[in-house]
Design an enzyme around this catalytic site. Structure first.
Site, PDB file in Angstrom:
ATOM      1  N   HIS A 118       0.708  -1.144   0.097  1.00 26.64           N
ATOM      2  CA  HIS A 118      -0.278  -0.111   0.078  1.00 26.64           C
ATOM      3  C   HIS A 118       0.795   1.580  -0.078  1.00 26.64           C
ATOM      4  O   HIS A 118       2.339   0.975   0.471  1.00 26.64           O
ATOM      5  CB  HIS A 118      -0.779  -0.269   1.591  1.00 26.64           C
ATOM      6  N   ASP A 197       2.842  -4.690   8.153  1.00 27.80           N
ATOM      7  CA  ASP A 197       2.093  -4.046   7.926  1.00 27.80           C
ATOM      8  C   ASP A 197       1.047  -4.541   8.381  1.00 27.80           C
ATOM      9  O   ASP A 197      -0.031  -5.147   7.374  1.00 27.80           O
ATOM     10  CB  ASP A 197       2.084  -3.345   6.600  1.00 27.80           C
ATOM     11  N   GLN A 200      -4.836  -5.472   6.949  1.00 23.02           N
ATOM     12  CA  GLN A 200      -5.325  -5.944   5.843  1.00 23.02           C
ATOM     13  C   GLN A 200      -5.206  -7.574   7.075  1.00 23.02           C
ATOM     14  O   GLN A 200      -6.073  -8.535   6.783  1.00 23.02           O
ATOM     15  CB  GLN A 200      -5.436  -6.438   4.741  1.00 23.02           C
ATOM     16  N   LYS A 223     -10.335  -1.457  10.790  1.00 21.30           N
ATOM     17  CA  LYS A 223     -10.385  -2.322   9.431  1.00 21.30           C
ATOM     18  C   LYS A 223     -11.062  -3.244  10.183  1.00 21.30           C
ATOM     19  O   LYS A 223     -11.392  -4.273   9.828  1.00 21.30           O
ATOM     20  CB  LYS A 223      -9.061  -2.026   9.206  1.00 21.30           C
ATOM     21  N   CYS A 361      -4.095   2.354  -3.957  1.00 25.59           N
ATOM     22  CA  CYS A 361      -3.715   3.132  -3.168  1.00 25.59           C
ATOM     23  C   CYS A 361      -1.867   1.619  -3.567  1.00 25.59           C
ATOM     24  O   CYS A 361      -1.647   1.774  -2.904  1.00 25.59           O
ATOM     25  CB  CYS A 361      -3.673   3.257  -1.745  1.00 25.59           C
TER      26      CYS A 361
HETATM   27  C1  PLP Z   1      -2.077  -2.846   3.523  1.00 29.66           C
HETATM   28  C2  PLP Z   1      -2.645  -1.704   3.923  1.00 29.66           C
HETATM   29  N1  PLP Z   1      -1.609  -0.837   4.312  1.00 29.66           N
HETATM   30  C3  PLP Z   1      -1.621   0.730   4.789  1.00 29.66           C
HETATM   31  C4  PLP Z   1      -3.209   1.277   4.609  1.00 29.66           C
HETATM   32  C5  PLP Z   1      -3.490   2.405   5.423  1.00 29.66           C
HETATM   33  O1  PLP Z   1      -4.697   2.292   6.447  1.00 29.66           O
HETATM   34  P1  PLP Z   1      -5.380   3.848   7.173  1.00 29.66           P
HETATM   35  O2  PLP Z   1      -5.717   5.310   6.081  1.00 29.66           O
HETATM   36  O3  PLP Z   1      -6.046   3.176   7.993  1.00 29.66           O
HETATM   37  O4  PLP Z   1      -4.056   4.370   7.555  1.00 29.66           O
HETATM   38  C6  PLP Z   1      -4.128   0.343   4.356  1.00 29.66           C
HETATM   39  C7  PLP Z   1      -5.330   1.075   4.052  1.00 29.66           C
HETATM   40  O5  PLP Z   1      -6.590   0.377   3.050  1.00 29.66           O
HETATM   41  C8  PLP Z   1      -4.379  -0.490   4.457  1.00 29.66           C
HETATM   42  O6  PLP Z   1      -4.965  -1.712   3.209  1.00 29.66           O
END
Ligand code: PLP
Length: 403
Positions: A118, A197, A200, A223, A361
């Site tokens: 992401h 990270d 997900q 999430k 993203c």
């Molecule tokens: C794998 C991953 N990393 C980071 C993020 C960013 O999360 P946030 O917008 O809640 O900070 C997301 C959001 O979709 C994500 O799916």
């Protein structure tokens, strides 16, 4: 097995009509809906408990502080960490930025990410490399979306400082073998710091940060059925001292004079200012909700939905499905051949179906596949096979209309 019909009653929004149809919410990878316990908890907090935390002697402040610290314990138990290793943030993005901004490296240092990250797990590291004249290196993936793990040996060297890797791809749902990767990388160079990270993965599987042996683990509350603007940064106890503060202010100090400030040790060092108190309490309520159902039972239900939906989608010849296998969280990304994902998403919305369309993203991943975007259906504990049947029926209708 979880009782989905009973669970659905806990989510008021699922009663909503969208464009004269019952809402079918398949955009859980973007954010999940909130159960009544979380919603009511926020109302209760503002109706009965609202006060600023940590600095008051009066009853409301002490009660709010106690609830906030109880939430820290709920989070640490949830991922098998210690309370002193949990920092509350505004989300995954914030957590990663705190780490990337708080680590200083010598010129020419290298940071490894993967092709499927992401943007939130690329850009903070890219800035860090710009600051240090460093280099971002990328673990490639295979056509089926799996990571080329064996390429790590070539990428890791004595200049590598950080490996920042997603546990589960938000676009493809692919699960990376992070435990094995961490073990392997630490064997090559034990000084490399590893950030996982978990944005997900936390909604879909049991997380044990001790077992993973990562240095940082990050995720977002929204999430996992908790309010937006909440997140977690786990920092392994012996790594906490390596991270500089990038934000300071109230709540982070032992004493302040104009000449010198002494900061507290532990997580509050990184929690400057008044936090999102009701959001953090809501995160504890969401975790209690997940625990009451059992994450393994939730995962089993979601996997069944994944298998069911993917089999049905594979029966539609007009589709291109990415990562078309089942070693995944409950996420399916696909395209209708020769059609723009937005057009398909817009037609599905006319029937009350919420899917995500676009690059999610993950533009470098889109570049790998040579596409602009995908249609992503991501399932949560309240989704059903009946909803998938309806989605398939309307998707077929949309394809006919577009062709
Ligand atoms: C794998 C991953 N990393 C980071 C993020 C960013 O999360 P946030 O917008 O809640 O900070 C997301 C959001 O979709 C994500 O799916």
């Amino acid at each position: 097995m979880i009782d989905v019909e009973k669970i659905r009653k806990e989510f008021p929004i699922l009663n909503r009509q969208v464009n004269k149809s019952s809402l079918v919410y398949f955009d859980n990878g973007a954010t999940t809906q909130k159960p009544r316990g979380v919603i009511n908890g926020i109302v209760k907090y503002y109706s009965e408990q609202n006060a600023n935390i940590h600095r008051g002697v009066h009853t409301l402040s002490r009660e709010a502080t106690e609830l906030y610290e109880k939430a820290r314990k709920a989070v640490s138990d949830f991922i098998n960490a210690n309370d002193s290793e949990i920092i509350f943030t505004s989300g995954t993005t914030d957590s990663i930025n705190i780490v990337a901004n708080g680590l200083n490296f010598p010129t020419g240092s290298e940071i490894i990410v993967s092709q499927m990250e992401h943007h939130s797990n690329i850009l903070p590291w890219q800035l860090s490399c710009e600051r240090n004249n460093g280099k971002l290196r990328v673990i490639p993936i295979n056509q089926d979306g799996t990571l080329q793990v064996d390429r790590l040996k070539e990428l890791v060297n004595d200049k590598t400082r950080v490996l920042a890797l997603t546990h589960v791809s938000n676009t493809l749902g692919v699960i990376n073998p992070v435990k094995e990767i961490i073990k392997e990388v630490k064997k090559i160079n034990p000084n490399i710091l590893i950030l996982i990270d978990g944005a997900q993965s936390v909604p879909h599987m049991k997380i044990d940060v001790k077992d993973l042996d990562c240095d940082f683990f990050v995720f977002s509350g929204h999430k996992i059925y908790a309010p937006t603007g909440t997140g977690v940064l786990f920092i392994k106890e012996n790594v906490l001292g390596k991270l500089q503060m990038s934000k300071t202010g109230g709540g982070t100090i032992k004493s302040v004079t104009f000449e010198k400030t002494e900061y507290v040790d532990g997580p509050m060092r990184f929690e400057a200012g008044t936090p999102n108190i009701e959001g953090v309490l809501g995160m504890a309520d969401a975790i209690n909700f997940i625990n009451s159902l059992g994450i393994k039972e939730i995962a089993a239900h979601e996997h069944e939905l994944l298998c069911y939906a993917q089999t049905m989608l594979n029966g539609i010849s007009e589709l291109e499905i990415y990562a078309n296998h089942l070693n995944k969280a409950s996420v399916i990304s696909f395209n209708v051949k020769n059609q723009h994902p937005f057009d398909v998403g817009t037609l599905l919305d006319k029937y009350g179906i919420a899917v995500r369309t676009g690059h999610h993203c993950t533009q470098p991943l889109m570049q790998f596949y040579g596409i602009q975007g995908t249609i992503r259906a991501s399932f949560a504990l309240y989704n059903t096979k009946e909803e998938i049947d309806y989605f398939i029926e309307k998707l077929k209708k949309a394809i006919t209309m577009l062709n």
